[in-house]
Design a protein around this motif. Structure first.
Motif, PDB file in Angstrom:
ATOM      1  N   THR A 204       5.546   1.702  11.090  1.00 32.29           N
ATOM      2  CA  THR A 204       6.584   2.456  11.791  1.00 32.29           C
ATOM      3  C   THR A 204       7.299   3.399  10.833  1.00 32.29           C
ATOM      4  OG1 THR A 204       6.964   0.708  13.439  1.00 32.29           O
ATOM      5  CG2 THR A 204       8.744   2.282  13.085  1.00 32.29           C
ATOM      6  N   ALA A 205       7.617   2.898   9.652  1.00 36.19           N
ATOM      7  CA  ALA A 205       8.379   3.689   8.683  1.00 36.19           C
ATOM      8  C   ALA A 205       7.647   4.953   8.253  1.00 36.19           C
ATOM      9  CB  ALA A 205       8.715   2.838   7.463  1.00 36.19           C
ATOM     10  N   VAL A 206       6.311   4.883   8.146  1.00 35.37           N
ATOM     11  CA  VAL A 206       5.587   6.028   7.572  1.00 35.37           C
ATOM     12  C   VAL A 206       4.724   6.798   8.559  1.00 35.37           C
ATOM     13  CG1 VAL A 206       5.556   4.907   5.309  1.00 35.37           C
ATOM     14  CG2 VAL A 206       3.575   4.669   6.811  1.00 35.37           C
ATOM     15  N   ALA A 207       4.382   6.190   9.709  1.00 36.23           N
ATOM     16  CA  ALA A 207       3.384   6.821  10.581  1.00 36.23           C
ATOM     17  C   ALA A 207       3.863   7.113  11.998  1.00 36.23           C
ATOM     18  CB  ALA A 207       2.132   5.940  10.650  1.00 36.23           C
ATOM     19  N   LEU A 208       5.042   6.627  12.393  1.00 34.29           N
ATOM     20  CA  LEU A 208       5.474   6.755  13.783  1.00 34.29           C
ATOM     21  C   LEU A 208       5.519   8.209  14.237  1.00 34.29           C
ATOM     22  CD1 LEU A 208       6.599   5.519  16.407  1.00 34.29           C
ATOM     23  CD2 LEU A 208       8.879   5.617  15.377  1.00 34.29           C
ATOM     24  N   ASP A 209       6.133   9.081  13.453  1.00 34.93           N
ATOM     25  CA  ASP A 209       6.265  10.483  13.865  1.00 34.93           C
ATOM     26  C   ASP A 209       4.899  11.150  14.009  1.00 34.93           C
ATOM     27  OD1 ASP A 209       9.000  10.252  13.925  1.00 34.93           O
ATOM     28  OD2 ASP A 209       9.314  11.110  11.931  1.00 34.93           O
ATOM     29  N   ASP A 210       3.974  10.850  13.091  1.00 35.17           N
ATOM     30  CA  ASP A 210       2.631  11.434  13.172  1.00 35.17           C
ATOM     31  C   ASP A 210       1.942  11.041  14.474  1.00 35.17           C
ATOM     32  OD1 ASP A 210       3.002  12.521  10.700  1.00 35.17           O
ATOM     33  OD2 ASP A 210       1.613  11.200   9.634  1.00 35.17           O
ATOM     34  N   ILE A 211       2.027   9.760  14.818  1.00 33.75           N
ATOM     35  CA  ILE A 211       1.357   9.275  16.026  1.00 33.75           C
ATOM     36  C   ILE A 211       2.010   9.885  17.264  1.00 33.75           C
ATOM     37  CG2 ILE A 211       0.675   7.243  17.352  1.00 33.75           C
ATOM     38  CD1 ILE A 211      -0.645   7.481  14.573  1.00 33.75           C
ATOM     39  N   ARG A 212       3.318   9.936  17.292  1.00 38.14           N
ATOM     40  CA  ARG A 212       4.016  10.535  18.436  1.00 38.14           C
ATOM     41  C   ARG A 212       3.624  11.993  18.632  1.00 38.14           C
ATOM     42  NH1 ARG A 212      10.202   8.162  17.833  1.00 38.14           N
ATOM     43  NH2 ARG A 212       9.899   6.333  19.184  1.00 38.14           N
TER      44      ARG A 212
ATOM     45  N   ARG B 255       0.831  -1.206   0.000  1.00 43.30           N
ATOM     46  CA  ARG B 255       0.000   0.000   0.000  1.00 43.30           C
ATOM     47  C   ARG B 255       0.867   1.257   0.000  1.00 43.30           C
ATOM     48  NH1 ARG B 255      -5.281  -1.390   1.155  1.00 43.30           N
ATOM     49  NH2 ARG B 255      -5.607  -3.455   2.069  1.00 43.30           N
ATOM     50  N   ASP B 256       0.290   2.368  -0.480  1.00 39.22           N
ATOM     51  CA  ASP B 256       1.062   3.608  -0.473  1.00 39.22           C
ATOM     52  C   ASP B 256       1.094   4.184   0.938  1.00 39.22           C
ATOM     53  OD1 ASP B 256      -1.070   5.693  -0.062  1.00 39.22           O
ATOM     54  OD2 ASP B 256      -1.781   4.949  -1.989  1.00 39.22           O
ATOM     55  N   ALA B 257       2.033   5.083   1.169  1.00 33.55           N
ATOM     56  CA  ALA B 257       2.303   5.592   2.515  1.00 33.55           C
ATOM     57  C   ALA B 257       1.091   6.279   3.131  1.00 33.55           C
ATOM     58  CB  ALA B 257       3.492   6.554   2.476  1.00 33.55           C
ATOM     59  N   GLU B 258       0.356   7.055   2.351  1.00 37.15           N
ATOM     60  CA  GLU B 258      -0.792   7.782   2.906  1.00 37.15           C
ATOM     61  C   GLU B 258      -1.889   6.833   3.386  1.00 37.15           C
ATOM     62  OE1 GLU B 258      -0.938  10.998   3.668  1.00 37.15           O
ATOM     63  OE2 GLU B 258       1.164  10.945   3.043  1.00 37.15           O
ATOM     64  N   GLU B 259      -2.087   5.743   2.665  1.00 37.69           N
ATOM     65  CA  GLU B 259      -3.083   4.761   3.069  1.00 37.69           C
ATOM     66  C   GLU B 259      -2.659   4.072   4.374  1.00 37.69           C
ATOM     67  OE1 GLU B 259      -5.988   1.758   0.691  1.00 37.69           O
ATOM     68  OE2 GLU B 259      -3.835   1.490   0.305  1.00 37.69           O
ATOM     69  N   VAL B 260      -1.377   3.728   4.481  1.00 36.82           N
ATOM     70  CA  VAL B 260      -0.871   3.107   5.705  1.00 36.82           C
ATOM     71  C   VAL B 260      -1.006   4.076   6.884  1.00 36.82           C
ATOM     72  CG1 VAL B 260       1.163   2.152   6.863  1.00 36.82           C
ATOM     73  CG2 VAL B 260       0.682   1.557   4.475  1.00 36.82           C
ATOM     74  N   LYS B 261      -0.715   5.350   6.658  1.00 39.58           N
ATOM     75  CA  LYS B 261      -0.900   6.349   7.716  1.00 39.58           C
ATOM     76  C   LYS B 261      -2.349   6.411   8.155  1.00 39.58           C
ATOM     77  CE  LYS B 261       2.793   9.630   6.500  1.00 39.58           C
ATOM     78  NZ  LYS B 261       3.059  11.008   6.019  1.00 39.58           N
ATOM     79  N   LEU B 262      -3.275   6.408   7.205  1.00 38.88           N
ATOM     80  CA  LEU B 262      -4.700   6.451   7.517  1.00 38.88           C
ATOM     81  C   LEU B 262      -5.095   5.257   8.375  1.00 38.88           C
ATOM     82  CD1 LEU B 262      -7.615   7.504   7.175  1.00 38.88           C
ATOM     83  CD2 LEU B 262      -7.719   6.186   5.029  1.00 38.88           C
ATOM     84  N   PHE B 263      -4.705   4.059   7.950  1.00 45.41           N
ATOM     85  CA  PHE B 263      -5.064   2.847   8.684  1.00 45.41           C
ATOM     86  C   PHE B 263      -4.473   2.872  10.102  1.00 45.41           C
ATOM     87  CE2 PHE B 263      -5.410   0.037   4.597  1.00 45.41           C
ATOM     88  CZ  PHE B 263      -6.491   0.796   4.189  1.00 45.41           C
ATOM     89  N   THR B 264      -3.223   3.284  10.207  1.00 46.46           N
ATOM     90  CA  THR B 264      -2.562   3.303  11.515  1.00 46.46           C
ATOM     91  C   THR B 264      -3.251   4.283  12.455  1.00 46.46           C
ATOM     92  OG1 THR B 264      -0.471   2.793  10.398  1.00 46.46           O
ATOM     93  CG2 THR B 264      -0.338   3.522  12.685  1.00 46.46           C
ATOM     94  N   ASN B 265      -3.598   5.447  11.948  1.00 42.60           N
ATOM     95  CA  ASN B 265      -4.297   6.430  12.777  1.00 42.60           C
ATOM     96  C   ASN B 265      -5.681   5.940  13.189  1.00 42.60           C
ATOM     97  OD1 ASN B 265      -2.950   9.267  13.214  1.00 42.60           O
ATOM     98  ND2 ASN B 265      -2.303   8.625  11.176  1.00 42.60           N
ATOM     99  N   GLN B 266      -6.365   5.235  12.319  1.00 41.02           N
ATOM    100  CA  GLN B 266      -7.666   4.667  12.665  1.00 41.02           C
ATOM    101  C   GLN B 266      -7.541   3.671  13.817  1.00 41.02           C
ATOM    102  OE1 GLN B 266      -8.945   3.037   8.906  1.00 41.02           O
ATOM    103  NE2 GLN B 266     -10.202   4.825   8.406  1.00 41.02           N
ATOM    104  N   ILE B 267      -6.534   2.820  13.744  1.00 40.18           N
ATOM    105  CA  ILE B 267      -6.344   1.824  14.802  1.00 40.18           C
ATOM    106  C   ILE B 267      -5.975   2.501  16.118  1.00 40.18           C
ATOM    107  CG2 ILE B 267      -4.965  -0.161  15.541  1.00 40.18           C
ATOM    108  CD1 ILE B 267      -4.619  -0.802  12.518  1.00 40.18           C
ATOM    109  N   VAL B 268      -5.084   3.484  16.049  1.00 37.06           N
ATOM    110  CA  VAL B 268      -4.711   4.219  17.264  1.00 37.06           C
ATOM    111  C   VAL B 268      -5.938   4.882  17.881  1.00 37.06           C
ATOM    112  CG1 VAL B 268      -3.423   6.213  18.122  1.00 37.06           C
ATOM    113  CG2 VAL B 268      -2.301   4.541  16.631  1.00 37.06           C
TER     114      VAL B 268
ATOM    115  N   LEU C 162       6.210   3.736  20.577  1.00 36.01           N
ATOM    116  CA  LEU C 162       7.426   3.082  20.094  1.00 36.01           C
ATOM    117  C   LEU C 162       7.178   2.443  18.743  1.00 36.01           C
ATOM    118  CD1 LEU C 162       7.913   3.270  23.221  1.00 36.01           C
ATOM    119  CD2 LEU C 162       9.201   1.150  23.009  1.00 36.01           C
ATOM    120  N   GLY C 163       8.225   2.395  17.928  1.00 37.32           N
ATOM    121  CA  GLY C 163       8.203   1.628  16.702  1.00 37.32           C
ATOM    122  C   GLY C 163       9.165   0.459  16.819  1.00 37.32           C
ATOM    123  N   VAL C 164       9.341  -0.271  15.729  1.00 38.70           N
ATOM    124  CA  VAL C 164      10.199  -1.466  15.788  1.00 38.70           C
ATOM    125  C   VAL C 164      11.458  -1.359  14.933  1.00 38.70           C
ATOM    126  CG1 VAL C 164       8.414  -3.130  16.444  1.00 38.70           C
ATOM    127  CG2 VAL C 164       8.701  -2.536  14.027  1.00 38.70           C
ATOM    128  N   ILE C 165      11.610  -0.265  14.182  1.00 40.83           N
ATOM    129  CA  ILE C 165      12.761  -0.165  13.283  1.00 40.83           C
ATOM    130  C   ILE C 165      14.038   0.220  14.029  1.00 40.83           C
ATOM    131  CG2 ILE C 165      13.747   1.163  11.367  1.00 40.83           C
ATOM    132  CD1 ILE C 165      10.981   1.081  10.051  1.00 40.83           C
TER     133      ILE C 165
END
Length: 269
Positions: free
Chosen positions: A76-84, A44-57, A92-95
């Motif tokens: 972690t690669a695309v959404a960690l900073d946004d969530i923090r 998936r593209d980065a924006e979609e992954v960010k959307l999904f991650t924010n929904q789960i959070v 925390l991320g895993v990278i």
């Protein structure tokens, strides 16, 4: 009420992190969310992954966790900073933990990384490794065929071994001395990977290092659960609850001293 550590992933892969957190911190309550309906995240593209991650959070925040672990390398690669940036609890991320484990392990300074398309495309591991050790050499390889093996629960099959052998073939002639399993699904395939790579190559999962970081942060912030608390863990998924339940119980059976609860999550997709 005991505050939980919330752990999320694109599917069942984050259970590898859950297992190590439970081993190191058996008194802590875990709330886990696997987005099994929309796995894998890698293509998936980065924006979609960010959307999904924010929904789960957003879903997990209702349980008032004391910490969130994004146990998905792609997220972690695309959404960690946004969530923090939008939460006032540790995230925390895993990278970074995986990169630190590799720096400690490598003797030659030549490291391999396997991950999803999204993780490898982000170049997050190479950046994390070179931030710590600028001279390190990194050989990265996307292995998109591996996550479906785990999500289907066939990670111990002959098919899994052959898929691993085919997927890792471009790395087998590289002079690496350690290999970062840059997707939390991949430790399910450890036995198959060991059969394919040289016995001189050390396999590294970020789960151990991530759990140590969880422990350190909670200790220094005075947030560790008391030793006499018996946790009741909660597990959520967005897809097939029966398959998710079966894989969860199989992977975590030794760690589950509390109660395993599995729900089919009301959809927010």
């Amino acid at each position: 009420m005991q505050q939980a550590i919330a752990i999320l992933d694109s599917g069942v892969g984050g259970l590898t992190v859950v297992k190590e957190v439970m081993r190191q911190l058996p008194q802590e309550k875990i709330i886990y969310f696997g987005d099994t309906a929309r796995t894998p995240y890698g293509p998936r593209d980065a924006e979609e992954v960010k959307l999904f991650t924010n929904q789960i959070v957003d879903y997990l925040i209702q349980f008032q966790p004391k910490m969130i672990v994004i146990a998905c390398n792609t997220a972690t690669a695309v959404a960690l900073d946004d969530i923090r940036n939008r939460l006032d609890i540790p995230v925390l991320g895993v990278i970074s933990p995986g990169a630190r484990a590799a720096i400690k392990s490598t003797r030659s300074g030549i490291v391999g990384v396997i991950g999803t398309d999204g993780t490898i495309r982000s170049n997050a591991y190479e950046q994390a490794l070179k931030t710590i050790s600028p001279t390190i050499q990194v050989h990265s390889l996307a292995c998109p065929q591996l996550v479906p093996l785990v999500e289907q629960g066939i990670y111990n099959s002959t098919e899994a071994l052959e898929t691993v052998r085919e997927s890792l073939s471009p790395l087998l002639n590289k002079p690496i001395d350690c290999l970062i399993l840059g997707c939390t699904h991949y430790p399910f395939l450890t036995q198959a990977i060991k059969e394919v790579v040289s016995p001189d190559v050390t396999l590294l999962s970020s789960a151990d290092e991530t759990a140590r970081e969880v422990s350190t942060i909670l200790y220094h912030q005075g947030m560790l659960a008391s030793a006499d608390e018996v946790p009741v863990h909660q597990f959520f998924c967005s897809g097939d609850a029966e398959i998710f339940h079966k894989i969860t119980e199989s992977w975590l059976h030794e760690q589950l001293s509390g109660m395993l609860v599995v729900w089919q999550v009301p959809t927010f997709i």
